[in-house]
Scaffold this motif. Structure first.
Motif, mmCIF file in Angstrom:
data_model
loop_
_atom_site.group_PDB
_atom_site.id
_atom_site.type_symbol
_atom_site.label_atom_id
_atom_site.label_comp_id
_atom_site.label_asym_id
_atom_site.label_seq_id
_atom_site.Cartn_x
_atom_site.Cartn_y
_atom_site.Cartn_z
ATOM 1 N N GLU A 7 0.822 -1.437 -0.323
ATOM 2 C CA GLU A 7 0.132 0.239 0.149
ATOM 3 C C GLU A 7 0.909 0.983 0.275
ATOM 4 O OE1 GLU A 7 -3.486 -0.111 2.493
ATOM 5 O OE2 GLU A 7 -3.014 1.784 3.721
ATOM 6 N N THR A 8 2.135 1.327 0.631
ATOM 7 C CA THR A 8 2.614 1.786 0.799
ATOM 8 C C THR A 8 3.577 2.681 -0.714
ATOM 9 O OG1 THR A 8 2.972 1.941 2.862
ATOM 10 C CG2 THR A 8 4.639 3.357 1.688
ATOM 11 N N LEU A 9 4.008 1.032 -1.355
ATOM 12 C CA LEU A 9 4.473 1.441 -2.705
ATOM 13 C C LEU A 9 3.544 2.314 -3.595
ATOM 14 C CD1 LEU A 9 6.631 1.360 -4.459
ATOM 15 C CD2 LEU A 9 5.603 -1.267 -5.062
ATOM 16 N N ALA A 10 1.614 1.943 -3.417
ATOM 17 C CA ALA A 10 0.905 1.864 -4.256
ATOM 18 C C ALA A 10 0.980 3.643 -4.098
ATOM 19 C CB ALA A 10 0.184 1.509 -4.439
ATOM 20 N N GLU A 11 0.671 4.155 -2.823
ATOM 21 C CA GLU A 11 0.557 5.703 -2.505
ATOM 22 C C GLU A 11 1.539 6.811 -3.295
ATOM 23 O OE1 GLU A 11 0.556 4.909 2.168
ATOM 24 O OE2 GLU A 11 -1.618 4.853 2.089
ATOM 25 N N PHE A 12 3.032 6.061 -2.927
ATOM 26 C CA PHE A 12 4.180 6.486 -3.387
ATOM 27 C C PHE A 12 4.311 7.186 -5.216
ATOM 28 C CE2 PHE A 12 8.480 6.144 -5.277
ATOM 29 C CZ PHE A 12 8.843 8.312 -5.143
ATOM 30 N N LEU A 13 3.294 5.651 -5.848
ATOM 31 C CA LEU A 13 3.926 6.016 -6.950
ATOM 32 C C LEU A 13 2.716 7.051 -7.619
ATOM 33 C CD1 LEU A 13 4.179 1.968 -8.317
ATOM 34 C CD2 LEU A 13 5.895 3.842 -8.684
ATOM 35 N N MET A 14 1.455 7.238 -6.881
ATOM 36 C CA MET A 14 0.203 7.607 -7.069
ATOM 37 C C MET A 14 0.709 9.617 -6.692
ATOM 38 S SD MET A 14 -2.245 6.261 -8.378
ATOM 39 C CE MET A 14 -2.744 7.752 -9.279
ATOM 40 N N ALA A 15 1.545 9.321 -5.576
ATOM 41 C CA ALA A 15 1.831 10.696 -5.188
ATOM 42 C C ALA A 15 3.438 11.098 -6.271
ATOM 43 C CB ALA A 15 2.405 11.391 -4.837
ATOM 44 N N ALA A 16 4.035 10.768 -6.728
ATOM 45 C CA ALA A 16 4.796 10.902 -8.013
ATOM 46 C C ALA A 16 3.834 11.024 -9.534
ATOM 47 C CB ALA A 16 5.744 9.209 -8.077
ATOM 48 N N LEU A 17 3.236 10.708 -9.358
ATOM 49 C CA LEU A 17 2.532 10.820 -11.032
ATOM 50 C C LEU A 17 1.938 11.755 -10.694
ATOM 51 C CD1 LEU A 17 1.395 9.481 -13.315
ATOM 52 C CD2 LEU A 17 -0.541 8.388 -12.635
ATOM 53 N N VAL A 18 1.068 12.305 -9.706
ATOM 54 C CA VAL A 18 0.390 13.849 -9.516
ATOM 55 C C VAL A 18 1.484 14.502 -9.888
ATOM 56 C CG1 VAL A 18 -1.212 15.118 -7.775
ATOM 57 C CG2 VAL A 18 -1.910 12.930 -7.886
ATOM 58 N N PHE A 19 2.556 14.398 -9.001
ATOM 59 C CA PHE A 19 2.996 15.546 -8.977
ATOM 60 C C PHE A 19 4.464 15.499 -10.085
ATOM 61 C CE2 PHE A 19 8.105 16.657 -8.624
ATOM 62 C CZ PHE A 19 8.075 17.787 -8.054
#
Length: 99
Positions: A7-19
């Motif tokens: 879940e933490t990896l998925a959150e990081f990937l989504m945050a990187a995509l939005v950024f």
């Protein structure tokens, strides 16, 4: 306590995509504004040098063919008189003077 690595990896990937999407829009905006500032600077320089050139012409009767990297051409046979100021091949302005 349960570890949440996936879940933490998925959150990081989504945050990187939005950024990344936000930064792409920001950089495009900055690039457009920088280009606009460059065009305004060239336009102001051409107008300032055209005014100087005409003042000098009316005082001395001599038109400089180039000054400060700009090229001048003046047609004083017609009414109104036409001054064309160029910087390079893409930046050209034409001024008409009535007496």
């Amino acid at each position: 306590m349960k570890k949440r690595r996936a879940e933490t990896l998925a959150e990081f990937l989504m945050a990187a995509l939005v950024f990344g999407i936000v930064m792409a829009g920001t950089f495009e905006f900055i690039a457009n504004q920088t280009e606009l500032i460059g065009r305004i600077k060239i336009r102001d320089e051409i107008m300032q040098q055209a005014q100087w050139s005409m003042d000098y012409y009316y005082k001395t009767g001599i038109l400089s063919s180039d000054r400060a990297g700009l090229t001048f051409s003046f047609d004083d046979n017609d009414n109104p008189k036409i001054l064309t100021v160029s910087k390079g091949t893409q930046n050209t302005m034409t001024f008409a003077f009535k007496e």
